[in-house]
Design a protein around this motif. Structure first.
Motif, mmCIF file in Angstrom:
data_model
loop_
_atom_site.group_PDB
_atom_site.id
_atom_site.type_symbol
_atom_site.label_atom_id
_atom_site.label_comp_id
_atom_site.label_asym_id
_atom_site.label_seq_id
_atom_site.Cartn_x
_atom_site.Cartn_y
_atom_site.Cartn_z
ATOM 1 N N ASP A 105 0.809 -1.219 0.000
ATOM 2 C CA ASP A 105 0.000 0.000 0.000
ATOM 3 C C ASP A 105 0.842 1.269 0.000
ATOM 4 O OD1 ASP A 105 0.992 -0.057 2.559
ATOM 5 O OD2 ASP A 105 -0.954 0.174 3.562
ATOM 6 N N GLY A 106 2.180 1.143 0.004
ATOM 7 C CA GLY A 106 3.067 2.295 -0.075
ATOM 8 C C GLY A 106 3.577 2.786 1.272
ATOM 9 N N ALA A 107 3.104 2.213 2.369
ATOM 10 C CA ALA A 107 3.549 2.633 3.703
ATOM 11 C C ALA A 107 4.878 1.954 4.038
ATOM 12 C CB ALA A 107 2.496 2.269 4.753
ATOM 13 N N TYR A 108 5.662 2.615 4.891
ATOM 14 C CA TYR A 108 6.920 2.045 5.339
ATOM 15 C C TYR A 108 6.634 0.940 6.361
ATOM 16 C CZ TYR A 108 9.551 5.742 3.052
ATOM 17 O OH TYR A 108 10.107 6.572 2.126
ATOM 18 N N ASP A 109 7.407 -0.139 6.319
ATOM 19 C CA ASP A 109 7.198 -1.300 7.187
ATOM 20 C C ASP A 109 8.089 -1.179 8.426
ATOM 21 O OD1 ASP A 109 6.446 -3.697 8.233
ATOM 22 O OD2 ASP A 109 7.060 -4.898 6.504
ATOM 23 N N TYR A 110 7.593 -0.463 9.428
ATOM 24 C CA TYR A 110 8.362 -0.233 10.652
ATOM 25 C C TYR A 110 8.483 -1.506 11.486
ATOM 26 C CZ TYR A 110 7.509 4.582 9.331
ATOM 27 O OH TYR A 110 7.449 5.755 8.640
ATOM 28 N N ALA A 111 7.494 -2.377 11.452
ATOM 29 C CA ALA A 111 7.549 -3.624 12.218
ATOM 30 C C ALA A 111 8.668 -4.530 11.699
ATOM 31 C CB ALA A 111 6.206 -4.342 12.152
ATOM 32 N N ALA A 112 8.812 -4.639 10.393
ATOM 33 C CA ALA A 112 9.885 -5.456 9.819
ATOM 34 C C ALA A 112 11.254 -4.843 10.120
ATOM 35 C CB ALA A 112 9.690 -5.603 8.309
ATOM 36 N N MET A 147 13.297 6.366 13.546
ATOM 37 C CA MET A 147 14.147 6.506 14.722
ATOM 38 C C MET A 147 13.537 5.776 15.915
ATOM 39 S SD MET A 147 15.599 10.054 16.380
ATOM 40 C CE MET A 147 15.725 10.760 14.773
ATOM 41 N N ASP A 148 12.227 5.891 16.082
ATOM 42 C CA ASP A 148 11.539 5.190 17.169
ATOM 43 C C ASP A 148 11.639 3.678 17.005
ATOM 44 O OD1 ASP A 148 10.860 7.567 18.364
ATOM 45 O OD2 ASP A 148 8.819 7.605 17.548
ATOM 46 N N ALA A 149 11.488 3.183 15.777
ATOM 47 C CA ALA A 149 11.558 1.738 15.531
ATOM 48 C C ALA A 149 12.954 1.190 15.795
ATOM 49 C CB ALA A 149 11.139 1.429 14.093
ATOM 50 N N CYS A 150 13.981 2.011 15.588
ATOM 51 C CA CYS A 150 15.359 1.560 15.796
ATOM 52 C C CYS A 150 15.826 1.740 17.240
ATOM 53 C CB CYS A 150 16.306 2.322 14.876
ATOM 54 S SG CYS A 150 16.067 1.954 13.136
ATOM 55 N N ARG A 151 15.177 2.604 17.989
ATOM 56 C CA ARG A 151 15.614 2.888 19.363
ATOM 57 C C ARG A 151 15.107 1.879 20.376
ATOM 58 N NH1 ARG A 151 15.195 9.136 20.634
ATOM 59 N NH2 ARG A 151 14.973 8.161 22.635
ATOM 60 N N GLU A 152 13.851 1.442 20.269
ATOM 61 C CA GLU A 152 13.331 0.469 21.227
ATOM 62 C C GLU A 152 12.180 -0.317 20.629
ATOM 63 O OE1 GLU A 152 10.158 2.927 23.945
ATOM 64 O OE2 GLU A 152 12.239 2.943 24.541
ATOM 65 N N LEU A 153 11.969 -1.509 21.196
ATOM 66 C CA LEU A 153 10.882 -2.373 20.736
ATOM 67 C C LEU A 153 9.568 -1.880 21.310
ATOM 68 C CD1 LEU A 153 12.558 -5.840 21.221
ATOM 69 C CD2 LEU A 153 12.084 -4.692 19.067
ATOM 70 N N ARG A 154 8.517 -1.980 20.518
ATOM 71 C CA ARG A 154 7.184 -1.562 20.956
ATOM 72 C C ARG A 154 6.181 -2.630 20.565
ATOM 73 N NH1 ARG A 154 6.784 4.373 21.451
ATOM 74 N NH2 ARG A 154 8.885 5.144 21.167
ATOM 75 N N GLY A 155 5.086 -2.679 21.278
ATOM 76 C CA GLY A 155 3.968 -3.551 20.928
ATOM 77 C C GLY A 155 4.287 -5.021 21.050
#
Length: 176
Positions: A105-112, A147-155
């Protein structure tokens, strides 16, 4: 008659002291209110360091990671400039496919991206540095979320992890 006109002109000065008092109070109020707002949105980032303390602390037994994440229109490129990770390029090459491509859908895959960072952190548990670079056309929100995805795990990714921190020491760079 000339003498009276000049005396009246000199006596008609404006007193601007009350206006200056109001302006001073407004400036003080605005400065105090801005310092409260600025402290809420601070992200700790630094410029890349050359040599110095971090190079002296890392021993010769541990190869340098020099982890770099680049954001482009195609997705995320992950590279290890130190060559410490097998399977990752030593430099960012926009001619090849990205390490983490964008979703259909064109969104960046922050979870991956966070999952890749988690695997890298498992191999290098003491490493905290990350160089983040972005294409000039990448929106600011994407940079902050990366930056948030690389700094700490979430969810869901953080549930099984002992340490939620990944790479908190982020340095910004220009993709070029």
């Amino acid at each position: 008659m000339r003498r009276r006109i000049r005396e009246q002109e000199e006596a008609g000065e404006l007193n601007i002291v009350p206006y200056l008092d109001i302006v001073t109070n407004l400036v003080m109020f605005m400065l105090l209110s801005m310092t409260g707002l600025v402290s809420l949105g601070v992200l700790n980032v630094s410029a890349p360091r050359i040599g110095g303390e971090s190079a002296a602390l890392q021993g010769a037994e541990q190869p340098k990671l020099l982890l770099t994440v680049a954001i482009s229109r195609q997705g995320f490129y992950i590279a290890s400039a130190g060559g410490a990770l097998e399977g990752l390029e030593k430099s960012i090459d926009a001619a090849r496919a990205p390490t983490v491509a964008r979703k259909p859908d064109g969104a960046y895959d922050y979870a991956a991206l966070a999952e890749h960072m988690k695997r890298i952190k498992a191999r290098f548990p003491k490493e905290t540095n990350l160089i983040l670079s972005a294409d000039g056309e990448v929106p600011y929100e994407v940079l902050v979320q990366t930056m948030d995805a690389c700094r700490e795990l979430r969810g869901a990714a953080a549930e099984g992890a002992q340490d939620r921190k990944l790479f908190p020491d982020v340095s910004l760079s220009i993709l070029g």
